[in-house]
Design a protein around this motif. Structure first.
Motif, PDB file in Angstrom:
ATOM      1  N   ASN A   1       0.793  -1.234   0.000  1.00  0.00           N
ATOM      2  CA  ASN A   1       0.000   0.000   0.000  1.00  0.00           C
ATOM      3  C   ASN A   1       0.826   1.286   0.000  1.00  0.00           C
ATOM      4  O   ASN A   1       0.325   2.338  -0.376  1.00  0.00           O
ATOM      5  N   THR A   2       2.091   1.229   0.386  1.00  0.00           N
ATOM      6  CA  THR A   2       2.913   2.441   0.428  1.00  0.00           C
ATOM      7  C   THR A   2       3.127   3.048  -0.961  1.00  0.00           C
ATOM      8  O   THR A   2       2.870   4.241  -1.164  1.00  0.00           O
TER       9      THR A   2
ATOM     10  N   VAL B   1      -0.156   4.655  -2.323  1.00  0.00           N
ATOM     11  CA  VAL B   1      -0.449   5.987  -1.793  1.00  0.00           C
ATOM     12  C   VAL B   1       0.471   7.027  -2.426  1.00  0.00           C
ATOM     13  O   VAL B   1       0.046   8.139  -2.767  1.00  0.00           O
TER      14      VAL B   1
ATOM     15  N   SER C   1      -5.033   7.441   2.928  1.00  0.00           N
ATOM     16  CA  SER C   1      -4.187   6.601   3.775  1.00  0.00           C
ATOM     17  C   SER C   1      -4.999   5.510   4.459  1.00  0.00           C
ATOM     18  O   SER C   1      -4.598   4.339   4.500  1.00  0.00           O
ATOM     19  N   TYR C   2      -6.149   5.884   5.002  1.00  0.00           N
ATOM     20  CA  TYR C   2      -6.993   4.906   5.704  1.00  0.00           C
ATOM     21  C   TYR C   2      -7.498   3.825   4.753  1.00  0.00           C
ATOM     22  O   TYR C   2      -7.611   2.651   5.138  1.00  0.00           O
TER      23      TYR C   2
ATOM     24  N   THR D   1       1.896   5.181   5.704  1.00  0.00           N
ATOM     25  CA  THR D   1       1.058   5.986   4.813  1.00  0.00           C
ATOM     26  C   THR D   1       0.456   7.185   5.538  1.00  0.00           C
ATOM     27  O   THR D   1       0.210   8.230   4.928  1.00  0.00           O
ATOM     28  N   ASN D   2       0.219   7.053   6.844  1.00  0.00           N
ATOM     29  CA  ASN D   2      -0.257   8.202   7.625  1.00  0.00           C
ATOM     30  C   ASN D   2       0.776   9.324   7.623  1.00  0.00           C
ATOM     31  O   ASN D   2       0.440  10.503   7.485  1.00  0.00           O
TER      32      ASN D   2
ATOM     33  N   VAL E   1       0.994  11.385   4.307  1.00  0.00           N
ATOM     34  CA  VAL E   1      -0.016  12.426   4.048  1.00  0.00           C
ATOM     35  C   VAL E   1      -0.025  13.500   5.135  1.00  0.00           C
ATOM     36  O   VAL E   1      -0.731  14.501   4.996  1.00  0.00           O
TER      37      VAL E   1
END
Length: 592
Positions: free
Chosen positions: A111-112, A115, A141-142, A553-554, A557
């Motif tokens: 997922n990185t 994003v 991110s979520y 990812t949090n 962003v």
């Protein structure tokens, strides 16, 4: 001697918690020191320390990251997104597509990079539709986090837990986690998370552009320095006459004249040759300062101002970047990346002093003037992520797309059917894409996250020490005595709560390393099946919505969205609570 070993392990755990919370040494070096101490005092043997590096799951994680980065390089996902998202109209429609596509892709791809690829589209769409990026970047991110929790390979956290399952010896008959063991909790939560964000994200998230805070009277993004050059039309003019006011998208925050820093100006303040002007402004207006008609020179640009072609790009410093704590001058953007720094935004802080001397931090957003070689030099780099870029559209050869993207999905599909091990499938794909020159084999080592590999391997060693000395037994015994009177559900809930809090403040990988042996020991003590106790740790660590540092990812962003910790907590704690309730309820229904 056993009592002494227990004391050593508790001391090491305390050191890890303090070091990671205070960010004293960095995650990789913290675990290295911790395991070194355990080895020095004989708690772990050299064989036990090094055993983690032979764990199959570490190799799987590294290969998935390499393939994800290769997919990003040939722009497969980028081209796909460019065809989908521009057709979306309205905030709800765009948000829905983010949740659907990013959540779906994140279940099977890391997922990185997803994003990282998606951020430019969110940013540009927000700008075109006059919607604050802060309304969309956190849901992005979520969505990646929620999707990553659906399968074994969706997030590295799940693979780390699987590695610990394979290494543990409490349950000799326990099988490795399967691809869709996570589906029965992850998929319902993907739907619930979608509905939660669809109905509440707009209300709970702030309307905040990625702004430079702390500068009175402005809500602009970047801080940039410019010098009034010789024969400039600005010399002798007042600020009002110069047209450098906020009405043009630039706010003049400071004037450095000689050794004096002036922050308060009246309408008759006259500009002079050599004045260094520090602005807060939007990226487009900063780019306009590069034109010859501005009457200003950006000191950092130098000879790059004479390039026939250059791009102004936005990047964000990553959470594990080697650039952290280095000054802009030490990084040498020009020599390393064929680019120069134009401006900087640091979330929640005033950027003071000369930009060339500012030390970089994780989450810093930087505006660069990039030459033709920038993309080739930075595309394999994990020190920063691209937010917004201007470049020629690339159309990769079809054989590269089918070989890389199709081969990766085929390997995952065959593994899910238990026809071949995922390790072998991914290894074949990597060999094939190198033979066919889809990617350059010489560049592969640059893309390996060695810090992550070290953290995972040493986490496994820490888990061995906790089980070997009985520390996991002691902690789980205390937890059981407190929560068992309320039922096995309360024990699972307690494990979830402790894991998610630790993950929010000391990273999810460290939380897994500490809590997993405790959780499995609790299952053994209670005579309950181990699988739900392994899964609850994985979900609690991976589904981390409470803080920007809880998941990579949090943090990606965090700066671009102009967020603060309160923003994450405001929208993250209800989702965390919902996730905990759903996870515990489903695991209880399925296994107890």
């Amino acid at each position: 001697m056993q009592h002494f070993d227990v004391i050593v392990v508790f001391a090491v755990l305390a050191f890890i918690l303090i070091s990671l919370y205070k960010d004293l040494l960095g995650a990789a070096f913290t675990f290295l020191v911790a395991v070194m101490v355990l080895g020095f005092f004989g708690v772990l043997t050299p064989v036990e320390i090094l055993a983690g590096f032979a764990n199959e799951q570490i190799a799987v994680i590294m290969m998935l990251l390499l393939l994800g980065d290769a997919i990003r390089q040939i722009s497969v996902i980028e081209i796909f997104f460019s065809r989908i998202f521009p057709r979306t109209s309205g905030y709800k429609g765009f948000l829905s597509r983010i949740m659907f596509w990013i959540g779906g892709f994140s279940a099977f791809l890391n997922n990185t990079p997803l994003v990282a690829v998606m951020m430019p589209y969110v940013h540009n769409w927000s700008k075109r539709n006059n919607i604050s990026p802060s309304k969309l970047l956190l849901p992005l991110s979520y969505a990646a986090i929620l999707g990553g929790c659906v399968t074994l390979i969706g997030t590295s956290t799940n693979l780390i837990v699987n590695g610990m399952v394979i290494d543990q010896n409490i349950f000799p008959d326990m099988k490795p986690l399967q691809m869709f063991d996570f589906f029965w909790v992850g998929f319902p939560m993907l739907i619930i998370g979608f509905l939660y964000l669809f109905f509440f994200a707009e209300k709970l998230l702030p309307t905040r552009h990625p702004l430079t805070k702390g500068i009175v009277g402005t809500e602009r993004k970047y801080v940039v320095e410019a010098v009034i050059r010789k024969k400039s039309k600005l010399i002798g003019k007042t600020i009002h006459e110069s047209g450098l006011g906020a009405e043009k998208g630039l706010f003049l925050a400071e004037v450095v004249r000689g050794k004096n820093i002036l922050r308060v100006f009246d309408k008759d303040f006259i500009l002079k040759h050599g004045d260094l002007l520090r602005f807060a402004g939007e990226s487009e207006e900063i780019a306009n300062l590069l034109s010859d008609g501005s009457g200003l020179t950006l000191p950092s640009v130098g000879m790059m101002s004479k390039l026939k072609r250059a791009d102004v790009v936005e990047i964000v410093i990553s959470h594990n970047s080697s650039l952290i704590s280095k000054s802009v001058g030490e990084v040498n953007f020009r020599g390393k990346y064929d680019s120069v720094l134009l401006a900087m935004h640091r979330n929640g802080e005033r950027v003071t002093g000369k930009l060339d001397e500012v030390k970089l931090k994780a989450g810093d957003v930087i505006l660069l003037l990039a030459g033709d070689a920038f993309m080739s030099r930075s595309q394999d780099d994990i020190d920063f992520y691209l937010i917004s870029k201007v470049k020629e559209v690339r159309k990769p050869e079809r054989y590269k797309v089918w070989t890389l993207f199709g081969g990766t999905l085929l390997a995952i599909f065959l593994s899910a059917l238990n026809l071949i091990p995922l390790f072998m499938g991914l290894l074949v794909v990597l060999v094939v894409i190198n033979i066919l020159k889809v990617v350059n084999a010489k560049d592969l080592p640059k893309n390996i996250d060695y810090n992550l590999a070290v953290i995972i391997a040493l986490s496994l060693a820490l888990g061995t020490a906790m089980m070997k000395t009985g520390v996991a037994d002691m902690i789980s015994g205390v937890m059981i005595s407190i929560f068992l009177p309320l039922g096995s559900v309360a024990v699972l809930a307690a494990i979830y709560f402790i894991t998610t809090v630790l993950a929010a403040y000391i990273t999810n990988k460290a939380a897994v390393a500490i809590v997993f042996p405790i959780s499995l020991t609790a299952a053994h003590t209670l005579g309950l099946p181990p699988l739900p106790f392994a899964l609850v740790v994985s979900f609690a660590a991976a589904a981390n919505f409470l803080t920007p540092i809880g998941y990579q990812t949090n943090l990606m962003v965090y700066g671009p969205g102009g967020y603060n910790f309160k923003d994450f907590f405001r929208i993250g704690w209800p989702l965390t609570l919902i996730y905990m309730v759903v996870t515990v309820a489903i695991l209880d229904y399925m296994f107890f």
